[in-house]
Design a protein around this motif. Structure first.
Motif, PDB file in Angstrom:
ATOM      1  N   GLN A 121      11.007   3.890   0.226  1.00 15.16           N
ATOM      2  CA  GLN A 121       9.796   4.369  -0.429  1.00 15.16           C
ATOM      3  C   GLN A 121       8.707   4.732   0.582  1.00 15.16           C
ATOM      4  N   ASP A 122       8.753   4.107   1.764  1.00 15.65           N
ATOM      5  CA  ASP A 122       7.768   4.420   2.804  1.00 15.65           C
ATOM      6  C   ASP A 122       7.807   5.897   3.193  1.00 15.65           C
ATOM      7  N   LEU A 123       8.973   6.517   3.023  1.00 17.36           N
ATOM      8  CA  LEU A 123       9.147   7.916   3.414  1.00 17.36           C
ATOM      9  C   LEU A 123       9.149   8.871   2.226  1.00 17.36           C
ATOM     10  N   TYR A 124       9.009   8.341   1.025  1.00 14.48           N
ATOM     11  CA  TYR A 124       9.149   9.180  -0.161  1.00 14.48           C
ATOM     12  C   TYR A 124       7.882   9.992  -0.390  1.00 14.48           C
ATOM     13  N   GLU A 125       8.010  11.313  -0.240  1.00 15.42           N
ATOM     14  CA  GLU A 125       6.844  12.185  -0.328  1.00 15.42           C
ATOM     15  C   GLU A 125       6.301  12.310  -1.748  1.00 15.42           C
ATOM     16  N   VAL A 128       2.419  10.028  -2.430  1.00 19.92           N
ATOM     17  CA  VAL A 128       1.639  10.469  -1.268  1.00 19.92           C
ATOM     18  C   VAL A 128       1.005   9.291  -0.542  1.00 19.92           C
ATOM     19  N   THR A 129       0.567   8.282  -1.291  1.00 21.79           N
ATOM     20  CA  THR A 129      -0.122   7.158  -0.660  1.00 21.79           C
ATOM     21  C   THR A 129       0.805   6.342   0.231  1.00 21.79           C
ATOM     22  N   TYR A 130       2.108   6.455   0.031  1.00 23.38           N
ATOM     23  CA  TYR A 130       3.051   5.661   0.800  1.00 23.38           C
ATOM     24  C   TYR A 130       3.504   6.373   2.078  1.00 23.38           C
TER      25      TYR A 130
END
Length: 199
Positions: A121-125, A128-130
């Motif tokens: 999820q850290d890379l999931y565009e 946006v907040t992540y």
């Protein structure tokens, strides 16, 4: 059954997350939740937190930091180590949900026996907040060390694709950023197995 294996500190209900990203909290809880801090007004761990840590130590469970601040996390890990808790995970510390710096994470890791979670999820565009860049995540993992990292998805809710898709994409991204299949297996299989006493 096996019973509980892991205890999480506050995530979307943490005071740290609510302060940093109130829009995220509203999306999941409707904005009616008061944030939970692990520290009292004097800056020490709350008695309730120490009580929970006592149970974690007694039952030899895994402790997950949740989305607390760097100051809270450092106090939590120090107390956990004092109580003999051996398996600790710092949850998504570099994401915008938590907001730690790599230096802060490294300082906490110096306590030993602590793993750092990086999630797909850290890379999931789509969130946006992540969003972290693959290059940043790769550098951070190299800095921390593959042997101290666990990979997860943090998926399975309505804002993300299914967990299997998220994980496949995450592992592909790491492979394209220089990680070998052996290193990826260490982070996604071996380290979690050690935490769960399955290795």
């Amino acid at each position: 059954g096996m019973g509980a294996r892991i205890v999480n500190m506050p995530t979307i209900h943490s005071a740290n997350l609510l302060k940093r990203l109130p829009d995220v909290e509203k999306r999941f809880t409707g904005g009616s939740v008061k944030g939970i801090s692990l520290l009292n007004e004097e800056g020490s761990l709350r008695a309730e937190v120490k009580s929970v840590l006592g149970l974690v130590a007694e039952k030899q469970l895994i402790l997950d930091s949740g989305y607390v601040s760097a100051i809270e996390c450092a106090a939590l890990v120090n107390e956990a180590k004092t109580l003999g808790i051996q398996r600790i995970v710092i949850s998504n510390p570099l994401s915008s949900l938590v907001g730690m710096t790599l230096e802060e994470v490294t300082g906490i890791l110096n306590n030993g026996g602590v793993y750092v979670e990086f999630s797909a999820q850290d890379l999931y565009e789509g969130l946006v907040t992540y969003a972290l860049t693959p290059e940043f995540v790769a550098r951070a993992i190299r800095h921390i060390g593959v042997e101290r990292v666990v990979l997860t998805t943090d998926a399975g809710h309505r804002a993300t694709p299914p967990p299997v898709e998220m994980l496949a994409h995450f592992l592909d991204v790491l492979g394209r950023n220089g990680f070998t299949s052996g290193e990826i297996r260490t982070m996604v299989h071996d380290n979690p197995a050690k935490l769960l006493d399955l290795a």
